[in-house]
Write a protein that holds these residues in place. Sequence first.
Motif, PDB file in Angstrom:
ATOM      1  N   VAL A   1       0.790  -0.490  -0.182  1.00 40.77           N
ATOM      2  CA  VAL A   1      -0.285   0.074  -0.078  1.00 40.77           C
ATOM      3  C   VAL A   1       1.119   1.140  -0.005  1.00 40.77           C
ATOM      4  O   VAL A   1       2.100   1.418   1.080  1.00 40.77           O
ATOM      5  CB  VAL A   1      -0.605   0.288   1.237  1.00 40.77           C
ATOM      6  CG1 VAL A   1      -1.447   1.063   0.826  1.00 40.77           C
ATOM      7  CG2 VAL A   1      -1.633  -1.248   1.260  1.00 40.77           C
TER       8      VAL A   1
ATOM      9  N   GLY B   1      -0.221   6.930   1.714  1.00 42.63           N
ATOM     10  CA  GLY B   1      -1.665   7.866   1.463  1.00 42.63           C
ATOM     11  C   GLY B   1      -2.963   7.614  -0.095  1.00 42.63           C
ATOM     12  O   GLY B   1      -3.277   7.981  -0.381  1.00 42.63           O
ATOM     13  N   GLY B   2      -2.227   6.158   0.420  1.00 47.51           N
ATOM     14  CA  GLY B   2      -3.418   5.182  -0.581  1.00 47.51           C
ATOM     15  C   GLY B   2      -4.843   4.750  -0.224  1.00 47.51           C
ATOM     16  O   GLY B   2      -3.925   4.264   0.885  1.00 47.51           O
ATOM     17  N   GLU B   3      -5.527   4.635  -0.595  1.00 47.65           N
ATOM     18  CA  GLU B   3      -7.129   4.281  -0.187  1.00 47.65           C
ATOM     19  C   GLU B   3      -7.096   2.587  -0.914  1.00 47.65           C
ATOM     20  O   GLU B   3      -7.003   2.406  -1.874  1.00 47.65           O
ATOM     21  CB  GLU B   3      -7.725   4.532  -0.598  1.00 47.65           C
ATOM     22  CG  GLU B   3      -7.831   6.311   0.288  1.00 47.65           C
ATOM     23  CD  GLU B   3      -8.847   7.083  -0.681  1.00 47.65           C
ATOM     24  OE1 GLU B   3     -10.007   6.415  -0.130  1.00 47.65           O
ATOM     25  OE2 GLU B   3      -8.745   8.280  -0.338  1.00 47.65           O
ATOM     26  N   LEU B   4      -7.418   1.472   0.202  1.00 47.17           N
ATOM     27  CA  LEU B   4      -7.483   0.340  -0.243  1.00 47.17           C
ATOM     28  C   LEU B   4      -8.637  -0.042  -0.822  1.00 47.17           C
ATOM     29  O   LEU B   4      -8.214  -0.895  -2.165  1.00 47.17           O
ATOM     30  CB  LEU B   4      -7.602  -0.376   0.951  1.00 47.17           C
ATOM     31  CG  LEU B   4      -6.815  -1.162   1.782  1.00 47.17           C
ATOM     32  CD1 LEU B   4      -6.900  -1.688   3.408  1.00 47.17           C
ATOM     33  CD2 LEU B   4      -5.678  -1.715   1.436  1.00 47.17           C
ATOM     34  N   ASP B   5      -9.720   0.765  -1.369  1.00 46.11           N
ATOM     35  CA  ASP B   5     -10.761   0.492  -2.698  1.00 46.11           C
ATOM     36  C   ASP B   5      -9.990   0.967  -3.663  1.00 46.11           C
ATOM     37  O   ASP B   5     -11.084   0.794  -4.496  1.00 46.11           O
ATOM     38  CB  ASP B   5     -11.685   2.044  -1.629  1.00 46.11           C
ATOM     39  CG  ASP B   5     -12.816   0.581  -2.690  1.00 46.11           C
ATOM     40  OD1 ASP B   5     -13.042   0.043  -3.016  1.00 46.11           O
ATOM     41  OD2 ASP B   5     -13.461   2.566  -3.441  1.00 46.11           O
ATOM     42  N   PHE B   6      -9.012   1.715  -3.775  1.00 43.67           N
ATOM     43  CA  PHE B   6      -8.509   2.010  -5.384  1.00 43.67           C
ATOM     44  C   PHE B   6      -7.397   1.370  -5.619  1.00 43.67           C
ATOM     45  O   PHE B   6      -7.111   1.249  -6.688  1.00 43.67           O
ATOM     46  CB  PHE B   6      -8.472   3.685  -5.052  1.00 43.67           C
ATOM     47  CG  PHE B   6      -9.310   3.961  -5.082  1.00 43.67           C
ATOM     48  CD1 PHE B   6     -10.090   4.513  -6.228  1.00 43.67           C
ATOM     49  CD2 PHE B   6      -9.363   5.739  -3.525  1.00 43.67           C
ATOM     50  CE1 PHE B   6     -11.361   5.029  -5.678  1.00 43.67           C
ATOM     51  CE2 PHE B   6     -10.450   6.365  -4.257  1.00 43.67           C
ATOM     52  CZ  PHE B   6     -11.257   6.193  -5.021  1.00 43.67           C
ATOM     53  N   LEU B   7      -6.900   0.424  -4.815  1.00 43.18           N
ATOM     54  CA  LEU B   7      -6.028  -0.383  -4.789  1.00 43.18           C
ATOM     55  C   LEU B   7      -6.006  -1.848  -5.919  1.00 43.18           C
ATOM     56  O   LEU B   7      -7.571  -2.229  -5.929  1.00 43.18           O
ATOM     57  CB  LEU B   7      -5.120  -1.194  -3.600  1.00 43.18           C
ATOM     58  CG  LEU B   7      -4.691  -0.054  -3.106  1.00 43.18           C
ATOM     59  CD1 LEU B   7      -4.005  -0.879  -1.912  1.00 43.18           C
ATOM     60  CD2 LEU B   7      -3.615   0.932  -3.436  1.00 43.18           C
TER      61      LEU B   7
END
Length: 200
Positions: free
Chosen positions: A176, A179-185
């Motif tokens: 990850v 600043g990353g969001e899990l929903d967008f990975l």
Amino acid sequence: MAREGSDDIQALIAQVARLPGLGPRSARRVVLALIRRRATQMTQLAALMARVAETSRECVRCGNIAEAELCPICADPGRANGELCVVESVADLWAMERGRAFPGRYHVLGGTLSALDEVGPDDLGIPRLLDRIAEENVTEVILALNATVEGQTTAHYIAEALEGGSVAVTGLAHGVPIGGELDFLDDGTISAALRARRRL
């Protein structure tokens, strides 16, 4: 059909369109912007391009772009700390340097192993890399190759070639981003992040 400028302008647009990330439309916009600012930007850009074409070369040790036989990183004795970071391209080297987190030296492969494209170890200078590791008393090799099938194949090949020696072989962590969001990975990134989890 209306012509878009002279033959020279068309030739310039065609050359600019061949650059990575630019197509015919983007190339037209770039060329038009340069023509509008030809007294300032275009003249300076042409002079800089001519100078870089004349003075730039590959560092004989690592493959970075330099103006001398050795790039500033290889010429800096403070960077000879036993850590060698292996990357695919000069762009990857520059990305690592932007982070200002790595104090060692680099080695640019210039690509990855690919049976489909008939790119083998000799094409990437991997034997030269192995010689360099021995000559420079490298204690750790960091394989900072892209998380593609070809990148990981190349990393495994180099790791196997160094297996059984005194050199530690490590790779960059994947997972990850800050600043990353899990929903967008994507699924692969989430899986890699789970495998590389650590105690908090």
